[in-house]
Every structure is written in structure tokens, then in C-alpha cells.
Design an enzyme around this catalytic site. Structure first.
Site, PDB file in Angstrom:
ATOM      1  N   TYR A 167      -1.144   7.214  12.422  1.00 46.78           N
ATOM      2  CA  TYR A 167      -1.673   6.466  11.281  1.00 46.78           C
ATOM      3  C   TYR A 167      -1.203   5.027  11.284  1.00 46.78           C
ATOM      4  O   TYR A 167      -0.340   4.645  12.078  1.00 46.78           O
ATOM      5  CB  TYR A 167      -1.299   7.171   9.965  1.00 46.78           C
TER       6      TYR A 167
ATOM      7  N   ARG B  47      -0.766  -1.773  17.389  1.00 42.98           N
ATOM      8  CA  ARG B  47       0.192  -0.663  17.273  1.00 42.98           C
ATOM      9  C   ARG B  47      -0.540   0.676  17.198  1.00 42.98           C
ATOM     10  O   ARG B  47      -0.078   1.671  17.757  1.00 42.98           O
ATOM     11  CB  ARG B  47       1.104  -0.854  16.055  1.00 42.98           C
TER      12      ARG B  47
ATOM     13  N   ARG C 154      -7.115  28.117  16.294  1.00 41.52           N
ATOM     14  CA  ARG C 154      -5.828  27.407  16.307  1.00 41.52           C
ATOM     15  C   ARG C 154      -5.180  27.626  17.672  1.00 41.52           C
ATOM     16  O   ARG C 154      -4.882  28.771  18.032  1.00 41.52           O
ATOM     17  CB  ARG C 154      -4.918  27.942  15.198  1.00 41.52           C
TER      18      ARG C 154
ATOM     19  N   HIS D 109      -2.430  25.522  20.489  1.00 47.21           N
ATOM     20  CA  HIS D 109      -1.626  24.316  20.733  1.00 47.21           C
ATOM     21  C   HIS D 109      -2.236  23.437  21.824  1.00 47.21           C
ATOM     22  O   HIS D 109      -2.071  22.221  21.826  1.00 47.21           O
ATOM     23  CB  HIS D 109      -0.200  24.695  21.153  1.00 47.21           C
TER      24      HIS D 109
ATOM     25  N   LYS E 111       3.766   5.939  15.544  1.00 53.07           N
ATOM     26  CA  LYS E 111       3.539   6.069  14.100  1.00 53.07           C
ATOM     27  C   LYS E 111       2.768   7.363  13.851  1.00 53.07           C
ATOM     28  O   LYS E 111       1.562   7.369  13.593  1.00 53.07           O
ATOM     29  CB  LYS E 111       2.803   4.844  13.547  1.00 53.07           C
TER      30      LYS E 111
ATOM     31  N   GLU F  37      16.908   2.822  11.143  1.00 52.70           N
ATOM     32  CA  GLU F  37      15.879   2.290  10.240  1.00 52.70           C
ATOM     33  C   GLU F  37      15.880   3.096   8.951  1.00 52.70           C
ATOM     34  O   GLU F  37      16.617   4.074   8.814  1.00 52.70           O
ATOM     35  CB  GLU F  37      14.496   2.325  10.902  1.00 52.70           C
TER      36      GLU F  37
ATOM     37  N   LEU G  51      10.474   2.625  14.578  1.00 57.09           N
ATOM     38  CA  LEU G  51       9.106   2.132  14.621  1.00 57.09           C
ATOM     39  C   LEU G  51       9.130   0.611  14.810  1.00 57.09           C
ATOM     40  O   LEU G  51       9.896  -0.079  14.134  1.00 57.09           O
ATOM     41  CB  LEU G  51       8.399   2.469  13.297  1.00 57.09           C
TER      42      LEU G  51
HETATM   43  N1  PDD Z   1       5.763   2.847   6.990  1.00 59.56           N
HETATM   44  N2  PDD Z   1       9.803   2.483  10.048  1.00 59.56           N
HETATM   45  C1  PDD Z   1       9.134   3.557   9.568  1.00 59.56           C
HETATM   46  C2  PDD Z   1       9.657   4.920   9.878  1.00 59.56           C
HETATM   47  C3  PDD Z   1       7.966   3.371   8.799  1.00 59.56           C
HETATM   48  O1  PDD Z   1       7.294   4.449   8.352  1.00 59.56           O
HETATM   49  C4  PDD Z   1       7.525   2.048   8.500  1.00 59.56           C
HETATM   50  C5  PDD Z   1       6.291   1.777   7.690  1.00 59.56           C
HETATM   51  C6  PDD Z   1       8.269   0.964   9.002  1.00 59.56           C
HETATM   52  C7  PDD Z   1       7.858  -0.464   8.757  1.00 59.56           C
HETATM   53  O2  PDD Z   1       6.708  -0.820   9.483  1.00 59.56           O
HETATM   54  P1  PDD Z   1       5.703  -1.942   8.960  1.00 59.56           P
HETATM   55  O3  PDD Z   1       6.518  -3.167   8.695  1.00 59.56           O
HETATM   56  O4  PDD Z   1       4.772  -2.124  10.067  1.00 59.56           O
HETATM   57  O5  PDD Z   1       5.067  -1.426   7.685  1.00 59.56           O
HETATM   58  C8  PDD Z   1       9.384   1.223   9.790  1.00 59.56           C
HETATM   59  C9  PDD Z   1       4.549   2.720   6.200  1.00 59.56           C
HETATM   60  C10 PDD Z   1       4.530   1.569   5.255  1.00 59.56           C
HETATM   61  C11 PDD Z   1       4.273   4.057   5.540  1.00 59.56           C
HETATM   62  O6  PDD Z   1       4.573   5.063   6.165  1.00 59.56           O
HETATM   63  O7  PDD Z   1       3.714   4.097   4.447  1.00 59.56           O
END
Ligand code: PDD
Length: 293
Positions: free
Chosen positions: A32, A51, A100, A102, A147, A179, A203
Site C-alpha cells: 500500500y 516506492r 485458498r 499459499h 510497505k 522507527e 520503511l
Molecule cells: N505509514 N515507517 C512506517 C512503518 C510507516 O508505516 C510509515 C508511514 C513511515 C513514514 O513514511 P512516509 O513518510 O512515507 O509516510 C515509516 C503510513 C502513513 C501509514 O501506514 O498510514
């Protein structure tokens, strides 16, 4: 959420249905993006789409839309709020199949979802008083650079933070703070801005990159280097950054005060630069609208 883009069509929210056999639902087999839009214009769209391409490639899923098709869908959704600040959510799953299993099917038909929601105005108390965070062991997998929608560990860490009276949590792995649960981490130590380097433990945040760009332009010294739990505990400032949080100043860490307990001077400076970058986008949108009238 007014309408939803689903597999090539815009449909009303109540008609936006995905089969129960969708692999996104059964296996979390999906990725996403969350893209902020200010004044009806997506912020750093090229970087978000890049990304997304990277995440899709990492899970061996072909990008279902071209760059220009993504831009068209996201551009449409940005307009839904009449120019108010919105975030555009985009998700691509590996699709729905009769059984279903995998194993990745030989023929893949992905599910593509996108919708927009208002970004709530930042609570003014955050700029005045900051937020409280805890640290928690990072129990996630080893590809945190993708992501992916498999966010259970992030959700549990966030829940732990709330249980402990904090707003959010910072993950710690092998003695290093990586993070936040949905944000990147910055600290200030000896007047220098520090954030962990990119890699599979975190991320590659778009807001993180922007903060570094703004720091560079403003001549603020910074380093991309690992942050140990000790350096986190001793930092004079701690921030969390994301597309929806922007730059959030942390004033309490594991129940202890960070710096003097208020958002720090470097945070104020960088937040001003960040707000100016957003305002430039809004002004450009207004100018564009005036020219088109
Ligand atoms: N999440 N690290 C993680 C684990 C994240 O889920 C996010 C952002 C970030 C920051 O990334 P960015 O600056 O590109 O938004 C870092 C989004 C906002 C979410 O899951 O809603």
C-alpha cells in the site's frame, strides 16, 4: 471516504466490495501507499509511486497501472474534498482466486483499491506540548522496507503504547532504535540531526527524505547513522515523521522527559520549513486554478 476506485472503476463506498477469498484478506498478500494532498495536489507523488513500484517488485507483483494511470486515479481522488487536505490510500493485493492456496497463482489478476480521506488538522497541542512514546522490541519480519499491509506487529506496538499512557512506540532491534509504528525516527544529539540509514529494518519514508532535503538546504548538519537505545535516551530532541503525522516532536520517552520537556528549537525550525513546503504546494494549486478560470 466518498467514493472508491476499485479495479478500474470509481464506485460508491457501499458498492466497493472485495471477495472474501482475496489474498490481501487471507494472507496479507498486498502492499500500500498513503499519499498526502494539500490544496487538492498530491505531495511528492513521484516519490510515492516510485516506492509503490519498489514494494510491488519486492513481492513479485506486476504494477497493474502505468505511472500516468496512477496519476489520473490519484488526481481524481484529490479533488474529492474540494481542496481540503486529504490523504490518498492506495492498495494492490494479489487478487481473489477460487481456492485458498499459499502458492502464487500462475495467472495473477490483482485487486486495486484507492480512496481518499480528510487529513485531520494537526492538534495544536502537539506543537505546544509534543507527544509521549515508549520503546518496544521490534517483533516484525526482516523486510520492513516493503510497505506491506501485514501490520499486526505495528498495531500491537501501538496498542501497548496506549495501554502505557503514551501516543506511540519506537521499535528496538538488536539494541538499535529503528522507527515508529507508522513513522520514521529522528534524534538531535550535539546539535546534529540523526536518523537511521535506509535498509531492510525500516520503511524508506518520503517525509524522512524531505526532512533531510530541507535540513541540507538550510545548512542543518545531519547524519544517517544507527541510533542506539542509549543515544535515543540521551537525545536532546526526538521526532517521528510520516505523511500524516508530518514532524511530531516527542517530549516523553519511556516515562522520562526528553530535553526540557517541550518541543525543541530544531524541531520548531524544521517544522516551519516543512509547513512552508506544504504552503508552496497550496499556492501553486491556487495559481493553477486561477489560470484555468
Ligand atoms: N505509514 N515507517 C512506517 C512503518 C510507516 O508505516 C510509515 C508511514 C513511515 C513514514 O513514511 P512516509 O513518510 O512515507 O509516510 C515509516 C503510513 C502513513 C501509514 O501506514 O498510514
Amino acid at each position: 471516504m466518498d467514493r472508491v476506485y476499485l479495479n478500474g472503476r470509481f464506485v460508491s463506498r457501499e458498492h466497493a466490495c472485495v471477495p472474501v477469498t482475496d489474498r490481501g484478506l487471507l494472507f496479507g498478500d498486498s502492499v500500500y501507499e498513503v499519499i498526502p494532498a494539500y490544496g487538492g495536489v498530491p505531495f511528492r507523488l513521484a516519490q510515492h509511486l516510485q516506492r509503490l513500484e519498489r514494494s510491488l517488485a519486492a513481492i513479485r507483483l506486476d504494477n497493474p497501472l502505468s505511472r500516468s494511470a496512477w496519476e489520473a486515479v490519484i488526481g481524481e481522488l484529490c479533488g474529492d474534498g474540494g481542496g481540503e487536505d486529504r490523504s490518498i490510500y492506495v492498495q494492490v493485493t494479489r487478487g481473489a482466486y477460487p481456492t485458498r492456496n499459499h502458492r502464487i497463482p500462475a495467472e495473477v489478476t490483482p485487486t486495486v483499491i484507492a480512496f481518499s480521506s480528510p487529513i485531520p488538522q494537526r492538534d495544536p497541542r502537539i506543537a505546544q506540548k509534543g507527544i509521549a512514546v515508549i520503546t518496544t522490541p521490534d517483533i516484525r519480519w526482516h523486510r520492513c522496507d516493503i510497505k506491506a499491509t501485514t501490520l499486526l506487529a505495528n498495531i500491537l506496538a501501538q496498542a501497548e503504547a496506549v495501554e502505557k499512557g503514551a501516543d506511540d512506540a519506537i521499535f528496538v532491534r538488536d539494541g538499535l532504535a529503528t522507527e515508529g509504528t507508522a513513522s520514521n525516527l529522528f534524534i538531535v544529539a550535539e546539535n546534529r540531526l540523526i536518523t537511521p540509514p535506509k535498509g531492510d529494518q525500516l520503511l524508506p519514508g518520503i517525509t524522512r527524505d524531505l526532512v533531510l532535503e530541507l535540513a541540507k538546504e538550510a545548512g542543518v548538519p545531519y547524519r544517517e547513522t544507527p541510533i542506539t537505545v542509549d543515544s535515543l535516551a540521551q537525545a536532546t530532541e526526538v521526532w517521528l515523521t510520516s505523511s500524516t503525522r508530518e514532524i511530531a516532536p516527542v517530549v516523553r520517552l519511556d516515562g522520562r522527559t526528553v530535553g526540557d520537556g517541550r518541543p525543541g528549537p530544531l524541531w520548531r525550525r524544521m517544522d516551519r520549513l516543512f509547513q512552508q513546503a506544504k504552503e508552496r504546494l497550496r499556492q501553486a494549486a491556487r495559481k493553477r486554478d486561477e489560470t484555468n478560470e
